[in-house]
Design a protein around this motif. Structure first.
Motif, PDB file in Angstrom:
ATOM      1  N   PHE A 229       0.864  -0.736  -0.452  1.00  0.00           N
ATOM      2  CA  PHE A 229      -0.721  -0.008  -0.457  1.00  0.00           C
ATOM      3  C   PHE A 229       0.657   1.501   0.444  1.00  0.00           C
ATOM      4  O   PHE A 229       0.941   2.082  -0.608  1.00  0.00           O
ATOM      5  N   LEU A 230       1.589   1.469   1.079  1.00  0.00           N
ATOM      6  CA  LEU A 230       2.609   2.902   1.164  1.00  0.00           C
ATOM      7  C   LEU A 230       3.756   2.898  -0.225  1.00  0.00           C
ATOM      8  O   LEU A 230       4.066   3.897  -0.854  1.00  0.00           O
ATOM      9  N   PHE A 231       4.574   1.549  -0.913  1.00  0.00           N
ATOM     10  CA  PHE A 231       4.752   1.827  -2.529  1.00  0.00           C
ATOM     11  C   PHE A 231       4.127   2.396  -3.313  1.00  0.00           C
ATOM     12  O   PHE A 231       4.356   2.935  -3.657  1.00  0.00           O
ATOM     13  N   HIS A 232       2.505   1.765  -3.238  1.00  0.00           N
ATOM     14  CA  HIS A 232       2.080   2.027  -4.254  1.00  0.00           C
ATOM     15  C   HIS A 232       1.617   3.931  -4.215  1.00  0.00           C
ATOM     16  O   HIS A 232       1.720   4.721  -5.450  1.00  0.00           O
ATOM     17  N   TYR A 233       1.515   4.170  -3.373  1.00  0.00           N
ATOM     18  CA  TYR A 233       0.599   5.681  -3.152  1.00  0.00           C
ATOM     19  C   TYR A 233       1.901   6.455  -3.123  1.00  0.00           C
ATOM     20  O   TYR A 233       1.877   7.147  -3.917  1.00  0.00           O
ATOM     21  N   ALA A 234       3.864   5.653  -2.978  1.00  0.00           N
ATOM     22  CA  ALA A 234       4.351   7.057  -2.912  1.00  0.00           C
ATOM     23  C   ALA A 234       4.881   7.126  -4.391  1.00  0.00           C
ATOM     24  O   ALA A 234       5.004   8.121  -5.104  1.00  0.00           O
TER      25      ALA A 234
END
Length: 285
Positions: free
Chosen positions: A263-268
């Protein structure tokens, strides 16, 4: 084939399994959108089609028995993502990431394929990774319908020479692929053991492969072997850590940190850091 393939209505909504986020978040490289609301990809040795239709998500390419035996696991349908999202939303930054792509879901890919594709991913961008993987399959996989190919097995790749990999245009990564294939083919690397070994030991086994460092090993274990305790760190995650969590990451060790990471990777990667920087600038103006 065990029975006749037909279109199957998946037991989850497009909000629970968003194909655009799931196939486009950097975890897999064999799915592509062919028309609005329709994706095709090779998984489980088949050409699969996933469509968003008025009645829900419709999958074509597996029999009902194959879906129950393999497809549910591939799409991770037995995991309670609703509970995970609620847990992650307790962190204000991760809440942003979850709300950006709430239907993102981790696929349980074939371990051998995941290992190879993340070897190819080193110092590479997603479009180029995808192109290399497509050439690898077209050159050495078995043909399927509509111009798709299976992923070649380790024995097939182990028999090749570096020169035979030149059409892939994968550079130094070709040497790494061959070393990996030969280790799997001759039994030095037991892929099945990677699912159950203690994490540090599984990491050590993978790092014996030429060119496999901590990030590639963690990606392979997370996306190919179901090791949800892994938290791969690439450039985007490092940037997110530095900007959002200068005091250190929250403790997600009890709640599938690998899914939180994605989730964090995709958002960043999709502009979350730049958006937050803009908000910070506006507030301080």
């Amino acid at each position: 084939m065990a029975g006749k393939e037909k279109s199957l209505l998946l037991p989850c909504s497009p909000e629970e399994l968003d194909p655009a986020a799931t196939f486009g978040c950097g975890q897999c490289f064999r799915w592509r959108q062919v028309t609005p609301g329709c994706w095709q990809g090779v998984a489980l040795g088949r050409l699969l089609t996933l469509e968003v239709l008025p009645q829900g998500l419709v999958l074509t390419g597996l029999t009902p028995e194959e879906f129950e035996n393999q497809g549910r696991r591939y799409f991770d349908l037995d995991r309670d993502y609703g509970a995970l999202r609620e847990r992650y939303r307790q962190d204000p930054i991760l809440r942003r990431a979850v709300d950006f792509a709430p239907g993102l879901r981790l696929l349980r890919q074939d371990g051998w394929e995941a290992l190879c594709t993340f070897i190819v991913s080193q110092n590479n961008r997603i479009p180029r990774i995808t192109a290399i993987v497509e050439r690898l399959c077209a050159c050495f996989g078995d043909p399927l319908e509509k111009g798709f190919f299976t992923f070649p097995g380790p024995e097939r790749l182990a028999a090749l020479t570096p020169g035979q990999l030149e059409p892939l245009r994968c550079g130094y990564r070709g040497e790494y692929l061959l070393d990996c294939a030969r280790r799997v083919a001759d039994g030095r690397l037991d892929l099945e053991a990677l699912e159950v070994l203690p994490l540090e030991e599984a990491m050590a086994r993978l790092r014996e492969v030429k060119g496999v460092g901590p990030k590639v090993a963690q990606c392979a274990l997370l996306f190919g072997f179901g090791r949800m305790e892994c938290f791969p760190e690439d450039t985007w995650i490092r940037q997110a850590r530095q900007f959002f969590y200068p005091q250190g990451l929250p403790d997600w060790s009890d709640c599938c940190p690998g899914i939180a990471q994605q989730f964090l990777f995709h958002y960043a990667r999709c502009g979350g850091i730049q958006e937050a920087k803009g908000e910070k600038t506006t507030l301080s103006a």
